[in-house]
Scaffold this active site. Structure first.
Site, short mmCIF file in Angstrom:
data_model
loop_
_atom_site.label_atom_id
_atom_site.label_comp_id
_atom_site.label_asym_id
_atom_site.label_seq_id
_atom_site.Cartn_x
_atom_site.Cartn_y
_atom_site.Cartn_z
N ALA A 1 -19.53 -25.82 21.19
CA ALA A 1 -18.33 -25.11 21.63
C ALA A 1 -17.23 -25.41 20.62
CB ALA A 1 -17.93 -25.57 23.02
N GLU B 1 -27.48 -25.97 23.95
CA GLU B 1 -27.53 -25.30 25.26
C GLU B 1 -27.91 -23.82 25.11
OE1 GLU B 1 -23.52 -26.90 26.13
OE2 GLU B 1 -24.34 -27.26 28.13
N GLU C 1 -21.35 -34.25 23.29
CA GLU C 1 -20.09 -34.10 24.03
C GLU C 1 -19.49 -35.43 24.47
OE1 GLU C 1 -22.85 -32.39 24.60
OE2 GLU C 1 -22.36 -30.25 24.72
N GLY D 1 -22.99 -26.90 22.71
CA GLY D 1 -23.25 -25.55 23.20
C GLY D 1 -24.34 -24.84 22.41
#
Ligand code: COA
Length: 260
Positions: free
Chosen positions: A66, A114, A134, A111
């Site tokens: 992200a 993911e 993260e 992300g």
């Protein structure tokens, strides 16, 4: 349809390739990119000339996570929306009725890991790197990773990855079951296309039911879903494709599936 941070191409053999293309930021997922991803998936779903989707990244990253610059400025309420919006886009990808292959070409962090996990099958270039870092930012995976990772690699490997934030190479990712196969970087897309063609030679309705059964099975115990398997098996047995597939085998010829 044009996008700022994505490239979408559709080949003559019904393979859509969706390339994350925010090159200068290692394809980091900002809100605009997630919105484009969701929009592109909706557009692909609506097309009859797409049999399956390959997701990959431009340059040396698949997706480096992200967008940390955006994350840094979020209030708790905005962060909830950020997570829910990404989760919805990734859920749309996972719910695709057509096969989705992640061709992980480089960094798949946060992300990005993911995103790869929301695809049905993962191939990795030997240059790919995976991680859920993260925790190093004081955060946790917010795009479904806390749930998809332990289901893929087991709770022990998932805990190690998410608690250390360590970055692992493609060989280790394959060893723990995070990716199906590692291939030389230069061959990644060709291998992904070959695998997709292998899938697209099969009966479309049957593939859709396989994907549906797998997806539902993640949320329910197998015992609750054997009836779904039997119902799908029964429905498919009545299709033209099943008649064609079985007849072709018996007549020693290649089947011609019409998706009916
Ligand atoms: N969000 C926003 N920008 C990112 C980013 C992210 N997740 N990952 C990389 N970038 C940007 C960098 O800030 C840099 O931008 P700049 O050139 O404007 O300074 C550019 O992409 C290139 O990255 P850089 O860090 O210079 O490359 P590197 O080869 O030295 O390192 C990584 C590569 C992937 C190891 C490193 O970029 C990194 O750790 N990224 C963050 C990974 C992460 O924590 N992801 C989870 C987020 S929740």
């Amino acid at each position: 349809m044009t996008y700022q941070n994505l490239r979408v191409s559709i080949s003559g053999d019904r393979i859509a390739t969706l390339t994350l293309n925010r090159f200068d930021k290692l394809n980091a997922l900002n809100s605009a990119t997630v919105e484009e991803l969701d929009r592109a998936l909706a557009a692909l779903e609506a097309r009859d000339d797409v049999g399956g989707i390959i997701v990959t990244g431009a340059g040396r990253a698949f997706v480096a996570g992200a967008d940390i610059a955006e994350l840094a400025a979020l209030s708790p309420e905005q962060a909830r929306t950020f997570a829910l919006t990404g989760q919805a886009a990734f859920a749309r990808l996972e719910a695709s009725a057509r096969p989705v292959i992640a061709a992980v070409n480089g960094f798949a962090l946060g992300g990005g890991c993911e995103l790869a996990m929301a695809c049905h099958v993962r191939l990795a270039a030997d240059t790919a790197r995976f991680g859920q870092p993260e925790v190093k930012l004081g955060l946790i995976p917010g795009y479904g990773g806390t749930q998809r990772l332990p289901r893929l690699v087991g709770p022990g490997h998932a805990a190690q990855l998410m608690l250390t934030g360590e970055i692992i190479d493609a060989a280790e990712a394959a060893r723990i079951g995070l990716v199906n196969r590692v291939v030389p970087a230069a061959e990644l897309i060709a291998v992904a296309e070959g695998l997709m063609r292998q899938m697209l030679a099969n009966a479309p309705l049957a593939m859709t039911r396989v994907l549906d059964a797998i997806r539902r099975g993640v949320d329910a115990p197998p015992s609750a879903l054997y009836h779904l398997e039997a119902a799908s098996f029964s429905m498919l047995a009545g299709t033209e494709d099943a008649r064609e597939g079985t007849a072709a085998f018996l007549e020693k010829r290649t089947p011609r599936f019409g998706g009916r």
